[in-house]
Motif scaffolding. Sequence first.
Motif, PDB file in Angstrom:
ATOM      1  N   ALA A 136      32.707  64.704  31.497  1.00 15.99           N
ATOM      2  CA  ALA A 136      33.529  65.566  30.633  1.00 15.99           C
ATOM      3  C   ALA A 136      33.776  64.925  29.270  1.00 15.99           C
ATOM      4  O   ALA A 136      33.908  65.637  28.267  1.00 15.99           O
ATOM      5  CB  ALA A 136      34.850  65.889  31.324  1.00 15.99           C
ATOM      6  N   ASP A 137      33.816  63.608  29.221  1.00 17.55           N
ATOM      7  CA  ASP A 137      34.028  62.896  27.956  1.00 17.55           C
ATOM      8  C   ASP A 137      32.912  63.143  26.946  1.00 17.55           C
ATOM      9  O   ASP A 137      33.093  62.897  25.746  1.00 17.55           O
ATOM     10  CB  ASP A 137      34.158  61.389  28.190  1.00 17.55           C
ATOM     11  CG  ASP A 137      35.509  60.994  28.745  1.00 17.55           C
ATOM     12  OD1 ASP A 137      36.451  61.825  28.706  1.00 17.55           O
ATOM     13  OD2 ASP A 137      35.635  59.846  29.227  1.00 17.55           O
ATOM     14  N   GLN A 138      31.777  63.617  27.399  1.00 16.34           N
ATOM     15  CA  GLN A 138      30.643  63.859  26.499  1.00 16.34           C
ATOM     16  C   GLN A 138      30.812  65.162  25.711  1.00 16.34           C
ATOM     17  O   GLN A 138      30.085  65.418  24.768  1.00 16.34           O
ATOM     18  CB  GLN A 138      29.327  63.885  27.291  1.00 16.34           C
ATOM     19  CG  GLN A 138      29.088  62.675  28.170  1.00 16.34           C
ATOM     20  CD  GLN A 138      29.378  61.355  27.487  1.00 16.34           C
ATOM     21  OE1 GLN A 138      28.806  61.045  26.438  1.00 16.34           O
ATOM     22  NE2 GLN A 138      30.275  60.580  28.078  1.00 16.34           N
ATOM     23  N   PHE A 139      31.779  65.960  26.118  1.00 18.00           N
ATOM     24  CA  PHE A 139      32.035  67.251  25.472  1.00 18.00           C
ATOM     25  C   PHE A 139      33.296  67.155  24.627  1.00 18.00           C
ATOM     26  O   PHE A 139      34.337  66.734  25.116  1.00 18.00           O
ATOM     27  CB  PHE A 139      32.216  68.343  26.534  1.00 18.00           C
ATOM     28  CG  PHE A 139      30.976  68.622  27.336  1.00 18.00           C
ATOM     29  CD1 PHE A 139      30.156  69.691  27.010  1.00 18.00           C
ATOM     30  CD2 PHE A 139      30.629  67.816  28.413  1.00 18.00           C
ATOM     31  CE1 PHE A 139      29.009  69.954  27.749  1.00 18.00           C
ATOM     32  CE2 PHE A 139      29.484  68.070  29.160  1.00 18.00           C
ATOM     33  CZ  PHE A 139      28.677  69.139  28.820  1.00 18.00           C
ATOM     34  N   GLU A 140      33.198  67.561  23.366  1.00 15.18           N
ATOM     35  CA  GLU A 140      34.354  67.504  22.475  1.00 15.18           C
ATOM     36  C   GLU A 140      35.238  68.738  22.575  1.00 15.18           C
ATOM     37  O   GLU A 140      36.451  68.641  22.521  1.00 15.18           O
ATOM     38  CB  GLU A 140      33.891  67.337  21.024  1.00 15.18           C
ATOM     39  CG  GLU A 140      33.327  65.965  20.727  1.00 15.18           C
ATOM     40  CD  GLU A 140      32.949  65.824  19.268  1.00 15.18           C
ATOM     41  OE1 GLU A 140      33.455  66.601  18.427  1.00 15.18           O
ATOM     42  OE2 GLU A 140      32.147  64.928  18.976  1.00 15.18           O
ATOM     43  N   ASP A 141      34.622  69.906  22.685  1.00 17.32           N
ATOM     44  CA  ASP A 141      35.369  71.156  22.606  1.00 17.32           C
ATOM     45  C   ASP A 141      35.600  71.844  23.951  1.00 17.32           C
ATOM     46  O   ASP A 141      36.256  72.874  24.005  1.00 17.32           O
ATOM     47  CB  ASP A 141      34.646  72.141  21.668  1.00 17.32           C
ATOM     48  CG  ASP A 141      34.549  71.591  20.250  1.00 17.32           C
ATOM     49  OD1 ASP A 141      35.480  70.876  19.833  1.00 17.32           O
ATOM     50  OD2 ASP A 141      33.542  71.858  19.579  1.00 17.32           O
ATOM     51  N   THR A 142      35.049  71.279  25.010  1.00 12.83           N
ATOM     52  CA  THR A 142      35.217  71.864  26.340  1.00 12.83           C
ATOM     53  C   THR A 142      36.346  71.138  27.055  1.00 12.83           C
ATOM     54  O   THR A 142      36.350  69.909  27.110  1.00 12.83           O
ATOM     55  CB  THR A 142      33.912  71.749  27.156  1.00 12.83           C
ATOM     56  OG1 THR A 142      32.846  72.377  26.426  1.00 12.83           O
ATOM     57  CG2 THR A 142      34.047  72.392  28.524  1.00 12.83           C
ATOM     58  N   ASP A 143      37.288  71.883  27.567  1.00 14.51           N
ATOM     59  CA  ASP A 143      38.421  71.295  28.286  1.00 14.51           C
ATOM     60  C   ASP A 143      37.913  70.572  29.527  1.00 14.51           C
ATOM     61  O   ASP A 143      37.148  71.139  30.319  1.00 14.51           O
ATOM     62  CB  ASP A 143      39.395  72.405  28.684  1.00 14.51           C
ATOM     63  CG  ASP A 143      40.694  71.851  29.229  1.00 14.51           C
ATOM     64  OD1 ASP A 143      40.648  71.140  30.254  1.00 14.51           O
ATOM     65  OD2 ASP A 143      41.747  72.142  28.639  1.00 14.51           O
ATOM     66  N   ALA A 144      38.330  69.325  29.697  1.00 11.55           N
ATOM     67  CA  ALA A 144      37.888  68.517  30.840  1.00 11.55           C
ATOM     68  C   ALA A 144      38.230  69.193  32.159  1.00 11.55           C
ATOM     69  O   ALA A 144      37.499  69.048  33.145  1.00 11.55           O
ATOM     70  CB  ALA A 144      38.508  67.125  30.772  1.00 11.55           C
ATOM     71  N   GLY A 145      39.300  69.962  32.195  1.00 10.48           N
ATOM     72  CA  GLY A 145      39.691  70.673  33.406  1.00 10.48           C
ATOM     73  C   GLY A 145      38.725  71.783  33.796  1.00 10.48           C
ATOM     74  O   GLY A 145      38.742  72.258  34.933  1.00 10.48           O
ATOM     75  N   ASP A 146      37.879  72.185  32.841  1.00 11.47           N
ATOM     76  CA  ASP A 146      36.882  73.220  33.121  1.00 11.47           C
ATOM     77  C   ASP A 146      35.630  72.655  33.781  1.00 11.47           C
ATOM     78  O   ASP A 146      34.742  73.408  34.177  1.00 11.47           O
ATOM     79  CB  ASP A 146      36.468  73.933  31.821  1.00 11.47           C
ATOM     80  CG  ASP A 146      37.588  74.770  31.245  1.00 11.47           C
ATOM     81  OD1 ASP A 146      38.533  75.094  31.994  1.00 11.47           O
ATOM     82  OD2 ASP A 146      37.520  75.093  30.049  1.00 11.47           O
TER      83      ASP A 146
END
Length: 78
Positions: free
Chosen positions: A12-22
């Motif tokens: 999830a850390d690789q995504f800036e705009d995607t909520d980690a909870g998703d």
Amino acid sequence: MMDMEDFIANFADQFEDTDAGDIRADTAFHELDEYSSLIALSIMAMVDEEYDVQLTGADIRTAVTVEDLFNIVKARRA
């Protein structure tokens, strides 16, 4: 031993705009709006750095869910 929750957090850390909870084990990551070839390269680099496993482009393409990728990495660490 690899832990699924840690892997998901690192993923999830690789995504800036995607909520980690998703992002969960059953998330089809190719379908995420933010997913791109650049994110794929970031995931490959993270797996190499965190787990000392080299993923190929084919690994990324054939994995459907985050759990699929986790299982590939886990198998190569054994």
